[in-house]
Design a protein around this motif. Sequence first.
Motif, mmCIF file in Angstrom:
data_model
loop_
_atom_site.group_PDB
_atom_site.id
_atom_site.type_symbol
_atom_site.label_atom_id
_atom_site.label_comp_id
_atom_site.label_asym_id
_atom_site.label_seq_id
_atom_site.Cartn_x
_atom_site.Cartn_y
_atom_site.Cartn_z
ATOM 1 N N SER A 71 8.811 8.559 3.050
ATOM 2 C CA SER A 71 7.647 8.108 2.524
ATOM 3 C C SER A 71 7.257 8.964 1.393
ATOM 4 O O SER A 71 7.301 10.040 1.220
ATOM 5 C CB SER A 71 6.597 8.077 3.452
ATOM 6 N N LEU A 84 11.616 17.339 -2.348
ATOM 7 C CA LEU A 84 12.062 17.816 -1.226
ATOM 8 C C LEU A 84 11.263 17.108 -0.023
ATOM 9 O O LEU A 84 10.154 16.693 0.023
ATOM 10 C CB LEU A 84 11.112 19.353 -1.227
ATOM 11 N N VAL A 85 12.280 16.873 0.985
ATOM 12 C CA VAL A 85 11.863 15.789 2.045
ATOM 13 C C VAL A 85 11.723 16.724 3.370
ATOM 14 O O VAL A 85 12.707 17.355 3.600
ATOM 15 C CB VAL A 85 12.690 14.648 2.067
ATOM 16 N N VAL A 137 9.115 12.865 5.201
ATOM 17 C CA VAL A 137 8.096 12.649 4.080
ATOM 18 C C VAL A 137 8.409 13.550 2.715
ATOM 19 O O VAL A 137 8.814 14.818 3.139
ATOM 20 C CB VAL A 137 6.819 12.995 4.826
ATOM 21 N N ALA A 138 8.185 12.890 1.745
ATOM 22 C CA ALA A 138 8.667 13.729 0.650
ATOM 23 C C ALA A 138 7.211 14.502 0.217
ATOM 24 O O ALA A 138 6.281 14.089 0.182
ATOM 25 C CB ALA A 138 8.825 12.781 -0.890
ATOM 26 N N ILE A 139 7.489 15.801 0.067
ATOM 27 C CA ILE A 139 6.274 16.808 0.099
ATOM 28 C C ILE A 139 6.140 17.439 -1.587
ATOM 29 O O ILE A 139 5.076 17.683 -1.943
ATOM 30 C CB ILE A 139 6.430 17.787 1.040
ATOM 31 N N SER A 140 7.389 17.390 -2.281
ATOM 32 C CA SER A 140 7.049 18.033 -3.680
ATOM 33 C C SER A 140 8.219 17.508 -4.363
ATOM 34 O O SER A 140 9.413 17.399 -3.879
ATOM 35 C CB SER A 140 6.743 19.398 -3.617
ATOM 36 N N MET A 187 0.707 -1.128 -0.038
ATOM 37 C CA MET A 187 0.021 0.059 -0.124
ATOM 38 C C MET A 187 0.923 1.270 0.086
ATOM 39 O O MET A 187 0.400 2.320 -0.508
ATOM 40 C CB MET A 187 -0.814 -0.075 1.107
ATOM 41 N N VAL A 188 1.789 1.329 0.493
ATOM 42 C CA VAL A 188 2.783 2.393 0.981
ATOM 43 C C VAL A 188 4.003 2.405 0.186
ATOM 44 O O VAL A 188 4.753 1.375 0.282
ATOM 45 C CB VAL A 188 2.805 2.631 2.288
ATOM 46 N N GLU A 191 4.307 8.546 0.128
ATOM 47 C CA GLU A 191 2.721 8.662 0.202
ATOM 48 C C GLU A 191 2.119 9.858 -0.219
ATOM 49 O O GLU A 191 1.007 10.158 -0.788
ATOM 50 C CB GLU A 191 2.234 8.424 1.578
ATOM 51 N N MET A 192 2.765 10.978 -0.367
ATOM 52 C CA MET A 192 2.093 12.325 -0.611
ATOM 53 C C MET A 192 2.538 12.691 -2.213
ATOM 54 O O MET A 192 2.112 13.649 -2.817
ATOM 55 C CB MET A 192 2.564 13.301 0.164
ATOM 56 N N LEU A 193 3.444 11.870 -2.516
ATOM 57 C CA LEU A 193 3.852 11.975 -3.830
ATOM 58 C C LEU A 193 3.782 10.751 -4.757
ATOM 59 O O LEU A 193 4.922 10.123 -5.164
ATOM 60 C CB LEU A 193 5.422 12.471 -4.107
ATOM 61 N N PRO A 194 2.835 10.157 -5.204
ATOM 62 C CA PRO A 194 2.504 8.950 -5.589
ATOM 63 C C PRO A 194 2.960 8.711 -6.844
ATOM 64 O O PRO A 194 3.438 7.527 -7.382
ATOM 65 C CB PRO A 194 1.001 8.767 -5.768
#
Lengths: 362, 89
Positions: free
Chosen positions: B35, B49-50, B54-57, B19-20, B37-40
């Motif tokens: 992770s 950018l982490v 968590v990678a955000i963009s 799933m992840v 999960e925010m950048l499928p």
Amino acid sequence: MKYLSEYRDASVVNQYLEELDKITTRPWTIMEICGGQTHSLVKNGIIGLLPKHITMVHGPGCPVCVTPLHLIDKAVYLAEEKNVILCSYGDMLRVPGSKKSLLEAKANGADVRILYSPLEAVTLAKNNPDKQVVFFAVGFETTAPANALSVLHAQRENLKNYSILTSHVLVPPAMEALVNDDTNIVQGFLAAGHVCTIMGISEYYPIVELNKLPIVITGFEPVDLMQGIVMLIKQLENGEYKLENQYSRVVNSEGNKEAVNIINQVFEVCNRVWRGIGEIPKSGYEVKKELALYDANKKFNIQIDEAQECQDCIAGEILRGIKKPNQCPQFGKKCTPINPLGAPMVSSEGACAAYYHFTNVE
Amino acid sequence: MCLAIPGKIQSIDYVYNGMVKMAKISFGGIIKEASLEMLPTADVGDYVLVHVGVAISKVNEEEAAKTFEYLKEIGEIDELIEHTQVDKN
Ligand code: SF4
């Protein structure tokens, strides 16, 4: 690197400084929201190089600095419980509580750990089934998705021994509260780029319209900041108020939908007390009621008295931009980064610490 | 703690029954997990950018290099290394 002269793009920054000199005809007071921006402005000596007419006031954008004393006391209380491993981001450990900091609790034997990510705390909980792992989850919108995700991971792992102590704050309601305060002197904002990376930019339009006040979403490098300041001053000089995005190479207007979705699965908006500022309506996140198992505030019966703030520290005035750190009588005397009286002297994003480390600033 | 650090995705693992997406990300040679999960749509070789794991963009290579260099200048990368060591105990 201490001063602009050592910065690789110094010539570009200088060009913006020249442009700013040309276009500025009147005094303007503007605020950068994000502590990372404060740090950058002070560290590179930009504050001292701006035209005399431009006053930068430093906003409350340091999550460590606005976490209420009472919550720090709660974290210390939990850390001192026998079965608890208390973890958080590095800066949070040094913030003085009413009696001690988390670091002092650690020195006295409490199990307190610095982690890089809340997801590591979930792993810690998995590996220590006989302990309760509590993550002290502070932060702005940028950090909310990671903290929320840790709850979802714990849920997937079916962990009963992981929870978060939240002190989440939201930037736009704080900006509104600042401009609506009678003491407000701010005429325009540099908004925080990374917050918008998550949330997008739509929340800022009403602030611009209602208050007729320009906002420029800005990055945190010296060139970004200079460009943001030039964009903001241009608007002010032309009598305009618009929302502009200096940081479009990283911020798109919708934000990150997956991240917002994860936030909404775990958190709901709540009223929040900001240290030094007071309660601001709808300015924070708390864990949703149905996820109470993961909410340290509900899970543990923490009974401690509301403590008094240190009377010597004027952090409230600093965080609202009314005073500069070097106007605090304790600055550099009783209060230093080694022995901080208040949170803004702790975090590298706090205004007092930034001034302490890098001032030749007036 | 508020800044996001750019790095390059080295490899991707699937966890929680696929799933992840978790990635190994190189920050100038320091490898950390994050992770996705925010950048499928992020893939091996992409720059992201982490922020706190968590990678955000996504960002382009040039932007990543420039930002990384700046963060190094201001000491933020040292903090990452320091915390990498703390994590191990
Ligand atoms: S210098 Fe120290 S005592 Fe003064 S406002 Fe800043 S943190 Fe508080």
